[in-house]
Write a protein that holds these residues in place. Structure first.
Motif, PDB file in Angstrom:
ATOM      1  N   GLY A  58       0.983  -1.062   0.048  1.00 34.89           N
ATOM      2  CA  GLY A  58      -0.106   0.087  -0.122  1.00 34.89           C
ATOM      3  C   GLY A  58       0.757   1.382   0.002  1.00 34.89           C
ATOM      4  N   PHE A  92      -3.544   4.091   0.830  1.00 39.80           N
ATOM      5  CA  PHE A  92      -4.428   3.469  -0.286  1.00 39.80           C
ATOM      6  C   PHE A  92      -3.687   2.035  -0.430  1.00 39.80           C
ATOM      7  N   SER A  93      -4.488   1.068  -0.612  1.00 34.30           N
ATOM      8  CA  SER A  93      -4.320  -0.378  -0.652  1.00 34.30           C
ATOM      9  C   SER A  93      -3.890  -0.571  -2.044  1.00 34.30           C
ATOM     10  N   GLY A  94      -2.832  -1.558  -2.235  1.00 31.74           N
ATOM     11  CA  GLY A  94      -2.448  -2.093  -3.453  1.00 31.74           C
ATOM     12  C   GLY A  94      -3.092  -3.412  -4.073  1.00 31.74           C
ATOM     13  N   SER A  95      -3.510  -4.103  -2.734  1.00 28.72           N
ATOM     14  CA  SER A  95      -4.457  -5.647  -2.932  1.00 28.72           C
ATOM     15  C   SER A  95      -5.512  -5.841  -1.752  1.00 28.72           C
ATOM     16  N   ASP A  96      -6.125  -6.998  -2.156  1.00 24.36           N
ATOM     17  CA  ASP A  96      -7.562  -6.971  -1.140  1.00 24.36           C
ATOM     18  C   ASP A  96      -7.113  -7.425   0.224  1.00 24.36           C
ATOM     19  N   GLU A 110     -14.454   2.262   3.655  1.00 19.79           N
ATOM     20  CA  GLU A 110     -14.206   1.647   2.504  1.00 19.79           C
ATOM     21  C   GLU A 110     -12.637   2.030   2.296  1.00 19.79           C
ATOM     22  N   GLU A 113      -8.213   2.582  -2.893  1.00 17.73           N
ATOM     23  CA  GLU A 113      -7.417   1.729  -3.796  1.00 17.73           C
ATOM     24  C   GLU A 113      -6.486   2.303  -4.825  1.00 17.73           C
ATOM     25  N   VAL A 115      -5.017   2.280  -8.367  1.00 15.03           N
ATOM     26  CA  VAL A 115      -5.794   1.807  -9.560  1.00 15.03           C
ATOM     27  C   VAL A 115      -4.920   2.350 -10.805  1.00 15.03           C
TER      28      VAL A 115
END
Length: 183
Positions: A58, A92-96, A110, A113, A115
């Motif tokens: 992230g 920000f997340s790079g993966s689930d 939420e 992410e 993108v």
């Protein structure tokens, strides 16, 4: 949003490198930022200075956004200008599986992410601006006296210490009722 937005940041280099990366981006805001009576108009030039930090899956963005805000005094409707400077911090997340916990709570916010190796801080900037700008801006909020604004609106009751002046917004009614009092 377009890639030319100063709020869309390329994080591809940051994801490959473990060191924090400083950035500066200057551009026109693609949306209006702020409250109803005062804010940064769409198309106004903003400066975004900050640091992107790799969090291993992230990215954290810490940024300071600077832009000229303009609006109107809610009392006398004089124009107000203020230099807006707000701090935004977002992850920000790079993966689930970047942010997981033992118990998933459906009420949690939420997770933002990454993108296509970009992050968009637009909503974070809007939210922070609304929290930092006065909801009902007035000349007093900016250290100016409404009398100095060039309007004929008198000070609020108990403030002016001057003789009673008729508010120009109600002058026509005052004239009408003055005629009634004379009879």
């Amino acid at each position: 949003m377009t890639d030319s937005s100063p709020f869309i940041l390329d994080v591809s280099h940051c994801l490959r490198d473990s060191m924090p990366e400083q950035f500066r981006k200057v551009g026109d805001t693609p949306v209006r930022i702020g409250a109803e009576m005062i804010g940064v108009s769409e198309g106004t030039e903003v400066v975004v200075d900050g640091v992107m930090t790799n969090l291993g899956g992230g990215v954290m963005v810490d940024a300071t956004v600077t832009a000229p805000a303009s609006g109107e005094c809610v009392r006398c409707l004089a124009g107000l200008d203020k230099e807006l400077s707000i701090h935004v911090s977002a992850v920000f997340s790079g993966s689930d599986d970047f942010i997981t916990g033992d118990e998933a709570d459906e009420d949690d916010d939420e997770v933002l992410e990454i993108v296509d190796n970009t992050v968009d801080i637009t909503q974070a900037v809007i939210d922070e601006a609304v929290l930092n700008l006065p909801f009902n801006p007035s000349c007093e909020n900016l250290g100016v006296d409404c009398r100095e604004s060039g309007t004929d609106v008198p000070e609020p009751d108990g403030v002016s210490g001057e003789e009673e002046k008729v508010d120009p917004r109600w002058a026509a009614l005052a004239d009408k009722f003055q005629d009634l009092e004379e009879n």
